[in-house]
Motif scaffolding. Structure first.
Motif, PDB file in Angstrom:
ATOM      1  N   ASP A  50       0.891  -1.140   0.165  1.00 31.70           N
ATOM      2  CA  ASP A  50       0.024  -0.142  -0.016  1.00 31.70           C
ATOM      3  C   ASP A  50       0.913   1.294   0.001  1.00 31.70           C
ATOM      4  OD1 ASP A  50      -2.194  -1.352  -0.048  1.00 31.70           O
ATOM      5  OD2 ASP A  50      -2.754  -1.121   2.115  1.00 31.70           O
ATOM      6  N   PHE A  51       2.218   1.326   0.306  1.00 27.57           N
ATOM      7  CA  PHE A  51       2.986   2.003   0.598  1.00 27.57           C
ATOM      8  C   PHE A  51       4.268   2.413  -0.647  1.00 27.57           C
ATOM      9  CE2 PHE A  51       1.149   1.292   4.625  1.00 27.57           C
ATOM     10  CZ  PHE A  51       0.694   2.472   4.793  1.00 27.57           C
ATOM     11  N   ALA A  52       4.433   1.112  -1.111  1.00 28.21           N
ATOM     12  CA  ALA A  52       5.660   1.138  -2.068  1.00 28.21           C
ATOM     13  C   ALA A  52       5.241   0.119  -3.021  1.00 28.21           C
ATOM     14  CB  ALA A  52       6.861   0.338  -1.118  1.00 28.21           C
ATOM     15  N   ASN A  53       6.067   0.115  -4.141  1.00 25.43           N
ATOM     16  CA  ASN A  53       5.759  -0.702  -5.494  1.00 25.43           C
ATOM     17  C   ASN A  53       6.396  -1.935  -5.127  1.00 25.43           C
ATOM     18  OD1 ASN A  53       8.616  -0.817  -6.077  1.00 25.43           O
ATOM     19  ND2 ASN A  53       8.110   1.141  -7.486  1.00 25.43           N
ATOM     20  N   TYR A  54       6.120  -2.924  -5.969  1.00 24.35           N
ATOM     21  CA  TYR A  54       6.462  -4.376  -5.770  1.00 24.35           C
ATOM     22  C   TYR A  54       7.813  -4.556  -5.879  1.00 24.35           C
ATOM     23  CZ  TYR A  54       5.747  -4.616 -10.864  1.00 24.35           C
ATOM     24  OH  TYR A  54       5.689  -4.339 -12.178  1.00 24.35           O
ATOM     25  N   TRP A  55       8.557  -3.932  -6.719  1.00 22.91           N
ATOM     26  CA  TRP A  55       9.975  -4.022  -6.805  1.00 22.91           C
ATOM     27  C   TRP A  55      10.727  -3.597  -5.492  1.00 22.91           C
ATOM     28  CZ3 TRP A  55      12.559  -6.346 -10.553  1.00 22.91           C
ATOM     29  CH2 TRP A  55      11.956  -6.360 -11.739  1.00 22.91           C
TER      30      TRP A  55
ATOM     31  N   VAL B  67       9.248  -3.498  -2.471  1.00 24.89           N
ATOM     32  CA  VAL B  67       8.823  -4.475  -1.341  1.00 24.89           C
ATOM     33  C   VAL B  67       9.671  -5.983  -1.525  1.00 24.89           C
ATOM     34  CG1 VAL B  67       7.010  -5.937  -0.505  1.00 24.89           C
ATOM     35  CG2 VAL B  67       6.587  -3.455  -0.709  1.00 24.89           C
ATOM     36  N   PHE B  68       9.706  -6.342  -2.766  1.00 20.86           N
ATOM     37  CA  PHE B  68      10.422  -7.467  -3.149  1.00 20.86           C
ATOM     38  C   PHE B  68      11.773  -7.314  -2.757  1.00 20.86           C
ATOM     39  CE2 PHE B  68      13.008  -9.877  -6.218  1.00 20.86           C
ATOM     40  CZ  PHE B  68      12.556 -11.510  -5.891  1.00 20.86           C
ATOM     41  N   SER B  69      12.561  -6.196  -3.099  1.00 18.68           N
ATOM     42  CA  SER B  69      14.082  -5.871  -2.664  1.00 18.68           C
ATOM     43  C   SER B  69      14.169  -6.026  -1.196  1.00 18.68           C
ATOM     44  CB  SER B  69      14.564  -4.615  -3.402  1.00 18.68           C
ATOM     45  OG  SER B  69      14.204  -4.728  -4.771  1.00 18.68           O
ATOM     46  N   TYR B  70      13.481  -5.305  -0.348  1.00 16.56           N
ATOM     47  CA  TYR B  70      13.668  -5.423   0.984  1.00 16.56           C
ATOM     48  C   TYR B  70      13.340  -7.020   1.683  1.00 16.56           C
ATOM     49  CZ  TYR B  70      14.018  -0.561   1.743  1.00 16.56           C
ATOM     50  OH  TYR B  70      14.634   0.841   1.541  1.00 16.56           O
ATOM     51  N   GLN B  71      12.452  -7.413   1.087  1.00 15.07           N
ATOM     52  CA  GLN B  71      12.270  -8.923   1.305  1.00 15.07           C
ATOM     53  C   GLN B  71      13.517  -9.868   1.165  1.00 15.07           C
ATOM     54  OE1 GLN B  71       9.011 -10.250  -1.105  1.00 15.07           O
ATOM     55  NE2 GLN B  71       7.711 -10.929   0.753  1.00 15.07           N
ATOM     56  N   ARG B  72      14.202  -9.665  -0.172  1.00 14.62           N
ATOM     57  CA  ARG B  72      15.227 -10.427  -0.252  1.00 14.62           C
ATOM     58  C   ARG B  72      16.414 -10.110   0.554  1.00 14.62           C
ATOM     59  NH1 ARG B  72      13.727 -14.590  -1.164  1.00 14.62           N
ATOM     60  NH2 ARG B  72      11.851 -13.691  -0.497  1.00 14.62           N
ATOM     61  N   ILE B  73      16.516  -8.773   0.969  1.00 15.16           N
ATOM     62  CA  ILE B  73      17.671  -8.126   1.567  1.00 15.16           C
ATOM     63  C   ILE B  73      17.267  -8.827   3.214  1.00 15.16           C
ATOM     64  CG2 ILE B  73      18.529  -6.150   3.002  1.00 15.16           C
ATOM     65  CD1 ILE B  73      17.783  -4.600   0.208  1.00 15.16           C
ATOM     66  N   GLY B  74      16.179  -8.859   3.722  1.00 12.86           N
ATOM     67  CA  GLY B  74      15.765  -9.298   4.881  1.00 12.86           C
ATOM     68  C   GLY B  74      16.196 -10.792   5.083  1.00 12.86           C
ATOM     69  N   ALA B  75      15.733 -11.669   4.061  1.00 12.86           N
ATOM     70  CA  ALA B  75      16.356 -13.102   3.851  1.00 12.86           C
ATOM     71  C   ALA B  75      17.716 -13.413   3.792  1.00 12.86           C
ATOM     72  CB  ALA B  75      15.736 -13.591   2.520  1.00 12.86           C
ATOM     73  N   PHE B  76      18.333 -12.350   3.093  1.00 13.05           N
ATOM     74  CA  PHE B  76      19.771 -12.527   3.319  1.00 13.05           C
ATOM     75  C   PHE B  76      20.395 -12.383   4.818  1.00 13.05           C
ATOM     76  CE2 PHE B  76      23.932 -10.467   3.189  1.00 13.05           C
ATOM     77  CZ  PHE B  76      24.836 -11.653   2.647  1.00 13.05           C
ATOM     78  N   LEU B  77      19.801 -11.266   5.226  1.00 18.65           N
ATOM     79  CA  LEU B  77      20.475 -10.876   6.526  1.00 18.65           C
ATOM     80  C   LEU B  77      19.875 -12.044   7.586  1.00 18.65           C
ATOM     81  CD1 LEU B  77      19.834  -7.063   6.561  1.00 18.65           C
ATOM     82  CD2 LEU B  77      21.891  -8.175   6.517  1.00 18.65           C
ATOM     83  N   SER B  78      18.736 -12.362   7.411  1.00 19.17           N
ATOM     84  CA  SER B  78      18.392 -13.542   8.401  1.00 19.17           C
ATOM     85  C   SER B  78      19.246 -14.765   8.115  1.00 19.17           C
ATOM     86  CB  SER B  78      16.802 -13.824   8.195  1.00 19.17           C
ATOM     87  OG  SER B  78      16.060 -12.638   8.055  1.00 19.17           O
ATOM     88  N   ALA B  79      19.756 -15.028   7.177  1.00 19.21           N
ATOM     89  CA  ALA B  79      20.412 -16.484   6.821  1.00 19.21           C
ATOM     90  C   ALA B  79      21.851 -16.325   7.286  1.00 19.21           C
ATOM     91  CB  ALA B  79      20.615 -16.569   5.428  1.00 19.21           C
ATOM     92  N   ILE B  80      22.282 -14.971   7.482  1.00 18.93           N
ATOM     93  CA  ILE B  80      23.782 -15.045   8.102  1.00 18.93           C
ATOM     94  C   ILE B  80      24.032 -15.697   9.266  1.00 18.93           C
ATOM     95  CG2 ILE B  80      25.625 -13.311   8.789  1.00 18.93           C
ATOM     96  CD1 ILE B  80      24.585 -11.181   6.750  1.00 18.93           C
ATOM     97  N   PRO B  81      23.326 -15.551  10.294  1.00 20.57           N
ATOM     98  CA  PRO B  81      23.693 -16.420  11.345  1.00 20.57           C
ATOM     99  C   PRO B  81      23.722 -17.991  11.097  1.00 20.57           C
ATOM    100  CG  PRO B  81      22.059 -14.876  11.770  1.00 20.57           C
ATOM    101  CD  PRO B  81      22.348 -14.751  10.549  1.00 20.57           C
ATOM    102  N   PHE B  82      22.850 -18.509  10.381  1.00 20.42           N
ATOM    103  CA  PHE B  82      22.488 -20.074   9.856  1.00 20.42           C
ATOM    104  C   PHE B  82      23.964 -20.423   9.196  1.00 20.42           C
ATOM    105  CE2 PHE B  82      18.115 -18.853  10.451  1.00 20.42           C
ATOM    106  CZ  PHE B  82      17.927 -19.596  11.389  1.00 20.42           C
ATOM    107  N   ILE B  83      24.225 -19.238   8.213  1.00 16.12           N
ATOM    108  CA  ILE B  83      25.629 -19.621   7.639  1.00 16.12           C
ATOM    109  C   ILE B  83      26.636 -20.036   8.404  1.00 16.12           C
ATOM    110  CG2 ILE B  83      27.223 -18.701   5.925  1.00 16.12           C
ATOM    111  CD1 ILE B  83      24.681 -17.138   4.586  1.00 16.12           C
ATOM    112  N   PHE B  84      27.032 -18.910   9.378  1.00 19.97           N
ATOM    113  CA  PHE B  84      27.787 -19.228  10.308  1.00 19.97           C
ATOM    114  C   PHE B  84      27.740 -20.448  11.206  1.00 19.97           C
ATOM    115  CE2 PHE B  84      28.489 -14.747   9.647  1.00 19.97           C
ATOM    116  CZ  PHE B  84      29.914 -14.534   9.253  1.00 19.97           C
ATOM    117  N   ILE B  85      26.579 -20.657  11.656  1.00 22.14           N
ATOM    118  CA  ILE B  85      26.374 -21.835  12.556  1.00 22.14           C
ATOM    119  C   ILE B  85      26.461 -23.291  11.853  1.00 22.14           C
ATOM    120  CG2 ILE B  85      24.505 -23.156  13.728  1.00 22.14           C
ATOM    121  CD1 ILE B  85      23.280 -20.215  14.358  1.00 22.14           C
TER     122      ILE B  85
ATOM    123  N   THR C 141       4.511 -11.446  -5.149  1.00 20.02           N
ATOM    124  CA  THR C 141       4.508  -9.916  -4.690  1.00 20.02           C
ATOM    125  C   THR C 141       3.761  -9.140  -5.666  1.00 20.02           C
ATOM    126  OG1 THR C 141       6.645 -10.608  -3.833  1.00 20.02           O
ATOM    127  CG2 THR C 141       5.984  -7.970  -4.040  1.00 20.02           C
ATOM    128  N   ILE C 142       4.122  -9.381  -7.046  1.00 19.83           N
ATOM    129  CA  ILE C 142       3.386  -8.650  -7.995  1.00 19.83           C
ATOM    130  C   ILE C 142       1.769  -8.940  -7.999  1.00 19.83           C
ATOM    131  CG2 ILE C 142       2.723  -8.351 -10.381  1.00 19.83           C
ATOM    132  CD1 ILE C 142       5.783  -8.840 -10.679  1.00 19.83           C
TER     133      ILE C 142
END
Length: 166
Positions: free
Chosen positions: A43-48, A50-68, A101-102
């Motif tokens: 409702d506040f941003a376009n799908y590009w 929102v999708f980009s922030y989702q992927r950035i969030g997924a990457f940041l969330s994966a970092i601890p698992f990569i180290f573990i 997302t689209i």
């Protein structure tokens, strides 16, 4: 839910509510919350965006698992087949998430969420195709009775989709 249970069962299968069942329920809750948050964000941003922030969030969330899990990950990195299949799987998932997302940006969250789950129809088609033409990749018991049972289960799921979206 009934359709999903039917599609994954046959006469030989007993329905057991084990850890996998409860993890699936928890996963469904998280997917539902994610869909609603994504729809709200759209409702506040376009799908590009929102999708980009989702992927950035997924990457940041994966970092601890990569180290573990780095030792296990390094073991699998040596296997080119696993890396290739995992990469293709993630690419397919990435395209699916982008298209979802689209869809969410222009449609109702309950309808889009329900329609996304027609993937079972495609899973059935791809499983049958692989089992028939490439049994060394995936071997699934296929006969008329089993296929009819799974088609009925998919119809039950479609009926549920129609009821949810009415």
């Amino acid at each position: 839910v009934c359709g999903a249970v039917l599609i994954s069962s046959n006469k030989k299968t007993k329905i057991i509510f084990d850890k996998g069942f409860f993890f699936a329920i928890i996963a469904a809750i998280f997917y539902a919350v994610s869909s609603i948050m994504m729809k709200y964000s759209l409702d506040f941003a376009n799908y590009w965006t929102v999708f980009s922030y989702q992927r950035i969030g997924a990457f940041l969330s994966a970092i601890p698992f990569i180290f573990i899990m780095r030792k296990e990950l390094m073991h699998f990195v040596k296997n080119k087949k696993i890396v290739t299949l995992s990469s293709l799987s993630e690419l397919s998932n990435l395209i699916g998430v982008f298209l979802a997302t689209i869809a969410l940006s222009v449609g109702f969250v309950s309808l889009i969420g329900a329609l996304i789950h027609i993937q079972d129809l495609f899973v059935l088609f791809f499983t049958m195709t692989l089992s028939i033409f490439y049994p060394n990749i995936l071997s699934e018991e296929i006969n008329k009775k089993i296929v009819m049972w799974k088609v009925i289960a998919i119809l039950v799921m479609f009926t549920g989709i129609m009821l949810v979206t009415m």
